[in-house]
Design an enzyme around this catalytic site. Structure first.
Site, PDB file in Angstrom:
ATOM      1  N   GLY A 154       0.862  -1.197   0.000  1.00  0.00           N
ATOM      2  CA  GLY A 154       0.000   0.000   0.000  1.00  0.00           C
ATOM      3  C   GLY A 154       0.888   1.234   0.000  1.00  0.00           C
ATOM      4  O   GLY A 154       2.023   1.193  -0.472  1.00  0.00           O
ATOM      5  N   ARG A 155       0.348   2.319   0.563  1.00  0.00           N
ATOM      6  CA  ARG A 155       1.109   3.572   0.602  1.00  0.00           C
ATOM      7  C   ARG A 155       2.475   3.384   1.269  1.00  0.00           C
ATOM      8  O   ARG A 155       3.499   3.797   0.735  1.00  0.00           O
ATOM      9  CB  ARG A 155       0.326   4.624   1.410  1.00  0.00           C
ATOM     10  CG  ARG A 155      -0.606   5.480   0.582  1.00  0.00           C
ATOM     11  CD  ARG A 155      -1.258   6.512   1.477  1.00  0.00           C
ATOM     12  NE  ARG A 155      -2.081   5.857   2.484  1.00  0.00           N
ATOM     13  CZ  ARG A 155      -3.410   5.792   2.444  1.00  0.00           C
ATOM     14  NH1 ARG A 155      -4.064   6.387   1.487  1.00  0.00           N
ATOM     15  NH2 ARG A 155      -4.083   5.166   3.375  1.00  0.00           N
ATOM     16  N   ILE A 156       2.470   2.761   2.458  1.00  0.00           N
ATOM     17  CA  ILE A 156       3.719   2.659   3.228  1.00  0.00           C
ATOM     18  C   ILE A 156       4.665   1.626   2.595  1.00  0.00           C
ATOM     19  O   ILE A 156       5.855   1.886   2.424  1.00  0.00           O
ATOM     20  CB  ILE A 156       3.415   2.354   4.712  1.00  0.00           C
ATOM     21  CG1 ILE A 156       2.722   3.585   5.331  1.00  0.00           C
ATOM     22  CG2 ILE A 156       4.684   1.997   5.483  1.00  0.00           C
ATOM     23  CD1 ILE A 156       2.118   3.384   6.704  1.00  0.00           C
ATOM     24  N   ILE A 231       6.601  -2.544  11.267  1.00  0.00           N
ATOM     25  CA  ILE A 231       6.269  -1.143  11.560  1.00  0.00           C
ATOM     26  C   ILE A 231       4.761  -0.926  11.353  1.00  0.00           C
ATOM     27  O   ILE A 231       4.315   0.207  11.189  1.00  0.00           O
ATOM     28  CB  ILE A 231       7.088  -0.153  10.678  1.00  0.00           C
ATOM     29  CG1 ILE A 231       7.241  -0.628   9.236  1.00  0.00           C
ATOM     30  CG2 ILE A 231       8.454   0.104  11.250  1.00  0.00           C
ATOM     31  CD1 ILE A 231       6.132  -0.385   8.367  1.00  0.00           C
ATOM     32  N   ARG A 233       1.330  -3.159  12.795  1.00  0.00           N
ATOM     33  CA  ARG A 233       0.621  -3.359  14.060  1.00  0.00           C
ATOM     34  C   ARG A 233       1.146  -4.612  14.729  1.00  0.00           C
ATOM     35  O   ARG A 233       1.406  -5.619  14.065  1.00  0.00           O
ATOM     36  CB  ARG A 233      -0.882  -3.544  13.805  1.00  0.00           C
ATOM     37  CG  ARG A 233      -1.650  -2.264  13.667  1.00  0.00           C
ATOM     38  CD  ARG A 233      -1.802  -1.515  14.997  1.00  0.00           C
ATOM     39  NE  ARG A 233      -2.562  -0.303  14.821  1.00  0.00           N
ATOM     40  CZ  ARG A 233      -2.058   0.886  14.508  1.00  0.00           C
ATOM     41  NH1 ARG A 233      -0.762   1.025  14.345  1.00  0.00           N
ATOM     42  NH2 ARG A 233      -2.831   1.946  14.363  1.00  0.00           N
ATOM     43  N   ASP A 257       8.704  -2.043  15.933  1.00  0.00           N
ATOM     44  CA  ASP A 257       8.250  -0.749  16.463  1.00  0.00           C
ATOM     45  C   ASP A 257       6.874  -0.905  17.116  1.00  0.00           C
ATOM     46  O   ASP A 257       6.399   0.018  17.773  1.00  0.00           O
ATOM     47  CB  ASP A 257       8.175   0.283  15.325  1.00  0.00           C
ATOM     48  CG  ASP A 257       7.822   1.677  15.841  1.00  0.00           C
ATOM     49  OD1 ASP A 257       8.489   2.142  16.795  1.00  0.00           O
ATOM     50  OD2 ASP A 257       6.873   2.295  15.312  1.00  0.00           O
ATOM     51  N   GLU A 262       0.891  -3.215  23.754  1.00  0.00           N
ATOM     52  CA  GLU A 262       1.627  -1.975  24.051  1.00  0.00           C
ATOM     53  C   GLU A 262       1.049  -1.248  25.265  1.00  0.00           C
ATOM     54  O   GLU A 262      -0.165  -1.243  25.425  1.00  0.00           O
ATOM     55  CB  GLU A 262       1.569  -1.054  22.830  1.00  0.00           C
ATOM     56  CG  GLU A 262       2.283  -1.653  21.642  1.00  0.00           C
ATOM     57  CD  GLU A 262       2.111  -0.825  20.375  1.00  0.00           C
ATOM     58  OE1 GLU A 262       1.543   0.292  20.432  1.00  0.00           O
ATOM     59  OE2 GLU A 262       2.541  -1.305  19.322  1.00  0.00           O
ATOM     60  N   HIS A 280       6.793   2.259  19.356  1.00  0.00           N
ATOM     61  CA  HIS A 280       5.716   2.691  18.443  1.00  0.00           C
ATOM     62  C   HIS A 280       5.898   4.181  18.090  1.00  0.00           C
ATOM     63  O   HIS A 280       5.035   5.007  18.405  1.00  0.00           O
ATOM     64  CB  HIS A 280       4.337   2.446  19.079  1.00  0.00           C
ATOM     65  CG  HIS A 280       3.214   2.460  18.076  1.00  0.00           C
ATOM     66  ND1 HIS A 280       2.062   1.750  18.221  1.00  0.00           N
ATOM     67  CD2 HIS A 280       3.066   3.130  16.901  1.00  0.00           C
ATOM     68  CE1 HIS A 280       1.256   1.969  17.205  1.00  0.00           C
ATOM     69  NE2 HIS A 280       1.851   2.815  16.378  1.00  0.00           N
TER      70      HIS A 280
HETATM   71  C1  8YV Z   1       0.439   6.585  16.014  1.00  0.00           C
HETATM   72  C2  8YV Z   1      -0.218   4.837  14.266  1.00  0.00           C
HETATM   73  O1  8YV Z   1       1.315   5.931  16.850  1.00  0.00           O
HETATM   74  O2  8YV Z   1      -1.007   6.008  12.407  1.00  0.00           O
HETATM   75  C3  8YV Z   1      -1.026   4.975  13.047  1.00  0.00           C
HETATM   76  O3  8YV Z   1      -1.736   4.013  12.718  1.00  0.00           O
HETATM   77  O4  8YV Z   1      -0.157   3.825  14.849  1.00  0.00           O
HETATM   78  C4  8YV Z   1       0.609   5.979  14.708  1.00  0.00           C
HETATM   79  O5  8YV Z   1       0.809   6.939  13.775  1.00  0.00           O
HETATM   80  C5  8YV Z   1      -0.821   6.743  16.761  1.00  0.00           C
HETATM   81  O6  8YV Z   1      -1.985   6.824  16.113  1.00  0.00           O
HETATM   82  C6  8YV Z   1      -0.671   7.867  17.779  1.00  0.00           C
HETATM   83  O7  8YV Z   1      -1.155   7.503  18.932  1.00  0.00           O
END
Ligand code: 8YV
Length: 320
Positions: A154-156, A231, A233, A257, A262, A280
């Site tokens: 996807g994007r990332i 990076i 979930r 990450d 968490e 994270h």
């Molecule tokens: C943030 C994230 O850690 O965008 C996401 O899905 O997990 C992160 O950018 C989070 O939303 C901030 O609490």
């Protein structure tokens, strides 16, 4: 008191400031949005949450006047967005603005892992280099020319592939379907991708279907010379098995990450030599957190002014 907006989870101060200048916001982050205050439950129209928080049916049902759930983050797996949509409640997230940062950290972790940068730093700082002498730090793994497997183009995933192309790596990827614009080797099987690559980078969203996608079979396929980078979930990786695989050297190493529970990370995982663990933080740069906050705010403003939302999640399309 008119509780227009409820803060249900952590958001940065800069976003709080933007909101507090114009609107009334109630801070219920410490109770995850749960309250017995009927005034708040009856009047709150907007719930602000983040990528790590849970906004399930129960919570949604408590708020009688809820119209918008604004997520500070791109991943909104903690929100029951389909249920919200079924009740006519809109949901927004923050895609796009954090892609670069997450991709940058993914590549940074890959380099740190393969070249053992964290341990090398300690080796110099704790005086080991001086006492053990030149050439004593163990050799590492070459990145340039290696094979990288990207789970989720996807994007990332695409941003990571673009960056890694500069390292002359061979990129393979696994996705629901091939991406036409991607000039990389497509694998329909995750096991085949894991067998093919030296580095497996996880970039898929944390939706239910991806729960423990990276399991024993995938890690076995990655093998004793393979590295895992996550990076996306924590829920996407079977962390318990991963810990075992790392302890038994079934895989070479991992850089993570994100974690399943968490901010809890098991003592065993934390004690391992072949892991790099970060809190994270992929989107946590000053620039990006500011852009994310602004996007959350702009969505809220658009909603309150009756304009089209900037970044509604796909589940909201049914409401159009
Ligand atoms: C943030 C994230 O850690 O965008 C996401 O899905 O997990 C992160 O950018 C989070 O939303 C901030 O609490």
């Amino acid at each position: 008191m008119r509780a227009l907006i409820v803060k249900q989870a952590y958001i940065p101060v800069l976003l709080e400031d933007l909101i507090n200048k114009k609107y009334a916001m109630v801070d219920l982050a410490s109770s995850h949005g749960i309250t017995d205050d009927s005034e708040i439950l009856d009047s709150a129209e907007i719930l602000i949450t983040n990528g790590e928080a849970i906004v399930g049916r129960d919570l949604i049902d408590r708020y009688k006047n809820l119209k918008l759930i604004a997520n500070f983050g791109v991943g909104y797996d903690g929100i029951d967005a389909s249920y919200a949509a079924s009740k006519g409640i809109l949901v927004t997230n923050t895609p796009g603005v954090l892609t670069d940062d997450v991709a940058d950290l993914g590549v940074g972790l890959l380099l740190a892992l393969s070249r053992n940068i964290v341990k090398a730093d300690h080796f110099v700082k704790d005086g080991s280099w001086q006492t053990q002498g030149m050439g004593t730090f163990p050799w590492t793994k070459k990145v340039s020319g290696s094979k990288v497997g990207i789970v989720g183009m996807g994007r990332i995933g695409s941003a990571i592939a673009k960056r890694l192309s500069a390292f002359d790596v061979t990129i393979g990827y696994c996705n629901q379907k091939p991406v036409n614009s991607a000039d990389y080797k497509y694998f329909s099987s995750l096991i085949d991708l894991a067998e093919f690559c030296d580095f497996l980078i996880v970039c898929v969203p944390g939706v239910k279907a991806n729960n423990h996608l990276i399991d024993e079979k995938v890690l076995k396929a990655l093998g004793p010379q393979g590295y895992l980078i996550n990076i996306s979930r924590g829920s996407v990786v079977d962390e318990q098995y991963l810990t075992k695989a790392l302890s038994n050297e079934e895989i070479k190493g991992a850089a993570l990450d994100v974690f399943e529970h968490e901010p809890h990370v098991s003592e065993i995982l934390r004690s391992l030599e072949n892991v790099i663990l970060t809190p994270h933080m992929a989107s946590a740069t000053h620039e990006t957190r500011k852009a994310m906050g602004q996007l959350v705010f702009d969505n809220i403003e658009a909603f309150l002014q009756g304009k089209e939302l900037i970044t509604p999640v796909p589940e909201c399309n049914k409401l159009k």
